[in-house]
Design a protein around this motif. Structure first.
Motif, PDB file in Angstrom:
ATOM      1  N   CYS A   1      42.365  40.434  22.826  1.00 35.21           N
ATOM      2  CA  CYS A   1      43.153  39.380  23.465  1.00 35.21           C
ATOM      3  C   CYS A   1      42.363  38.103  23.694  1.00 35.21           C
ATOM      4  N   ASN A   2      41.061  38.143  23.474  1.00 34.35           N
ATOM      5  CA  ASN A   2      40.211  36.970  23.671  1.00 34.35           C
ATOM      6  C   ASN A   2      39.171  36.887  22.555  1.00 34.35           C
ATOM      7  N   LEU A   3      39.639  36.821  21.338  1.00 35.22           N
ATOM      8  CA  LEU A   3      38.717  36.744  20.217  1.00 35.22           C
ATOM      9  C   LEU A   3      38.057  35.373  20.167  1.00 35.22           C
TER      10      LEU A   3
ATOM     11  N   GLU B   1      50.150  34.366  17.498  1.00 39.67           N
ATOM     12  CA  GLU B   1      50.031  32.922  17.287  1.00 39.67           C
ATOM     13  C   GLU B   1      48.598  32.512  16.977  1.00 39.67           C
ATOM     14  N   ARG B   2      47.646  33.301  17.419  1.00 38.95           N
ATOM     15  CA  ARG B   2      46.236  33.028  17.128  1.00 38.95           C
ATOM     16  C   ARG B   2      45.890  33.361  15.678  1.00 38.95           C
ATOM     17  N   CYS B   3      46.627  34.251  15.071  1.00 37.79           N
ATOM     18  CA  CYS B   3      46.243  34.784  13.764  1.00 37.79           C
ATOM     19  C   CYS B   3      46.197  33.724  12.663  1.00 37.79           C
ATOM     20  N   SER B   4      47.029  32.715  12.746  1.00 30.58           N
ATOM     21  CA  SER B   4      47.008  31.692  11.696  1.00 30.58           C
ATOM     22  C   SER B   4      45.665  30.974  11.648  1.00 30.58           C
ATOM     23  N   SER B   5      44.980  30.863  12.802  1.00 31.27           N
ATOM     24  CA  SER B   5      43.673  30.203  12.828  1.00 31.27           C
ATOM     25  C   SER B   5      42.562  31.113  12.334  1.00 31.27           C
ATOM     26  N   LEU B   6      42.854  32.389  12.142  1.00 28.04           N
ATOM     27  CA  LEU B   6      41.859  33.335  11.651  1.00 28.04           C
ATOM     28  C   LEU B   6      41.901  33.494  10.136  1.00 28.04           C
ATOM     29  N   LEU B   7      42.944  32.960   9.505  1.00 29.73           N
ATOM     30  CA  LEU B   7      43.158  33.217   8.084  1.00 29.73           C
ATOM     31  C   LEU B   7      42.959  31.983   7.216  1.00 29.73           C
TER      32      LEU B   7
ATOM     33  N   PHE C   1      60.886  44.258  14.769  1.00 31.03           N
ATOM     34  CA  PHE C   1      60.676  43.598  13.483  1.00 31.03           C
ATOM     35  C   PHE C   1      61.312  42.209  13.471  1.00 31.03           C
ATOM     36  N   ASP C   2      62.517  42.089  14.011  1.00 24.72           N
ATOM     37  CA  ASP C   2      63.172  40.778  14.034  1.00 24.72           C
ATOM     38  C   ASP C   2      62.415  39.794  14.919  1.00 24.72           C
ATOM     39  N   ALA C   3      61.925  40.265  16.062  1.00 33.09           N
ATOM     40  CA  ALA C   3      61.200  39.375  16.960  1.00 33.09           C
ATOM     41  C   ALA C   3      59.874  38.927  16.346  1.00 33.09           C
ATOM     42  N   VAL C   4      59.149  39.863  15.745  1.00 32.99           N
ATOM     43  CA  VAL C   4      57.892  39.524  15.092  1.00 32.99           C
ATOM     44  C   VAL C   4      58.140  38.579  13.922  1.00 32.99           C
ATOM     45  N   SER C   5      59.178  38.832  13.152  1.00 33.62           N
ATOM     46  CA  SER C   5      59.503  37.973  12.009  1.00 33.62           C
ATOM     47  C   SER C   5      59.775  36.545  12.455  1.00 33.62           C
ATOM     48  N   SER C   6      60.548  36.392  13.514  1.00 37.51           N
ATOM     49  CA  SER C   6      60.873  35.058  13.997  1.00 37.51           C
ATOM     50  C   SER C   6      59.616  34.307  14.418  1.00 37.51           C
ATOM     51  N   LEU C   7      58.722  34.991  15.127  1.00 36.69           N
ATOM     52  CA  LEU C   7      57.501  34.341  15.594  1.00 36.69           C
ATOM     53  C   LEU C   7      56.595  33.974  14.417  1.00 36.69           C
ATOM     54  N   LEU C   8      56.427  34.869  13.472  1.00 35.85           N
ATOM     55  CA  LEU C   8      55.516  34.597  12.363  1.00 35.85           C
ATOM     56  C   LEU C   8      56.080  33.558  11.400  1.00 35.85           C
TER      57      LEU C   8
END
Length: 313
Positions: free
Chosen positions: A201-203, A229-235, A269-276
């Protein structure tokens, strides 16, 4: 009283059977937990919110054990080493017509999901446990960073990296157990892996990766949306985020208002899809990912996570 003793014994048995449904991906801070390996965090360690009170009361843990104590225990290390490295015949000693053999080889199957990545330079395994999936990732990526909150798990992963094997205890039944040996496959270049203790939670700033794996993780975070939301900055552009989750939401880990789906008629799945999608990811693969954890020779935990692969545009 006899009634109280009976209730305590039942609670202990229940807790020992379900502890693996609550992996130590993002745990409350504790002054008693002393790190002996590098600890990575970008700020104060996050907490489970209401989980502190419910877990400390022993409702999901044995006695007064903290979440850290459960996952720092020798039993937990033994069981996860078995889950990640045991030979199929040791993990599931029954013929295919009797047992869910499709749930075997979970680390290797999860690692292959990352092959949708366009690059092969770096991979990040968030919540790496004792390192089995990180080693599988190293078959395909030049370097792999595995991070887990549990000091004991990271020490076990480092042990596997250093020696290529580790002894572990497998429960047969009751107090009967066998000493066995877990091995990293000889075809794996163990030097490609680096293991660090840290908080999912605090990478901190680790740079960018071609693939990020989060396995059975998001439904155990206090604020899973913040992590995603943090993952886009990791990729790197074209990199992939691999999410494998059973969506086992529970207020001990995540307050209801922070669940991603699983309520109000909205699926996870729908909630994760919307966020991503809002964070510039597109879905490139989805499949069921069964897994099996052996508790003893005649008692297993079977689950089927939703495996999804998301590419950063």
């Amino acid at each position: 009283s006899r009634s109280n003793r009976r209730q305590a014994a039942m609670a202990a048995r229940w807790a020992s059977n379900i502890r693996y449904a609550f992996p130590p991906k993002c745990l409350p801070s504790s002054e008693a937990l002393v790190s002996r390996v590098p600890l990575l965090t970008s700020g104060p360690r996050s907490t489970f919110g209401r989980a502190n009170a419910s877990m400390a009361s022993g409702s999901t843990l044995i006695g007064n054990q903290s979440p850290q104590q459960v996952y720092e225990s020798e039993r937990a290390v033994n069981d996860y080493v078995q889950f990640h490295y045991a030979e199929s015949s040791d993990l599931l000693p029954y013929p295919p017509e009797m047992a869910p053999a499709s749930a075997l080889h979970f680390p290797r199957r999860c690692a292959t999901l990352a092959l949708k990545a366009k690059g092969r330079a770096r991979a990040l395994d968030v919540g790496c446990s004792v390192g089995g999936m990180s080693f599988e990732l190293s078959r395909h990526f030049g370097s792999v960073v595995g991070i887990d909150f549990s000091n004991a798990f990271i020490e076990a992963a480092e042990d596997m990296k250093r020696h290529g094997w580790r002894s572990y205890t497998s429960i047969i039944e009751g107090e009967i157990a066998e000493e066995r040996t877990a091995k990293v496959d000889a075809g794996v270049d163990r030097t490609r892996c680096t293991f660090l203790q840290g908080d999912a939670c605090n990478l901190p700033d680790l740079g960018r990766f071609d693939a990020v794996l989060a396995l059975n993780l998001i439904c155990r975070l206090p604020k899973p949306a913040d992590f995603l939301e943090r993952c886009s900055s990791l990729l790197e552009p074209g990199g992939v985020l691999v999410l494998v989750s059973p969506y086992s939401w529970h207020t001990d880990c995540t307050e209801r208002e922070n669940w991603l789906g699983g309520r109000d008629g909205v699926t996870s799945f729908d909630a994760v899809s919307s966020l991503l999608h809002a964070n510039n990811f597109e879905l490139v693969d989805r499949r069921d990912m069964p897994f099996l954890i052996r508790l003893h020779a005649r008692h297993f935990q079977w689950g089927c996570s939703d495996g999804t692969v998301w590419r950063l545009q």
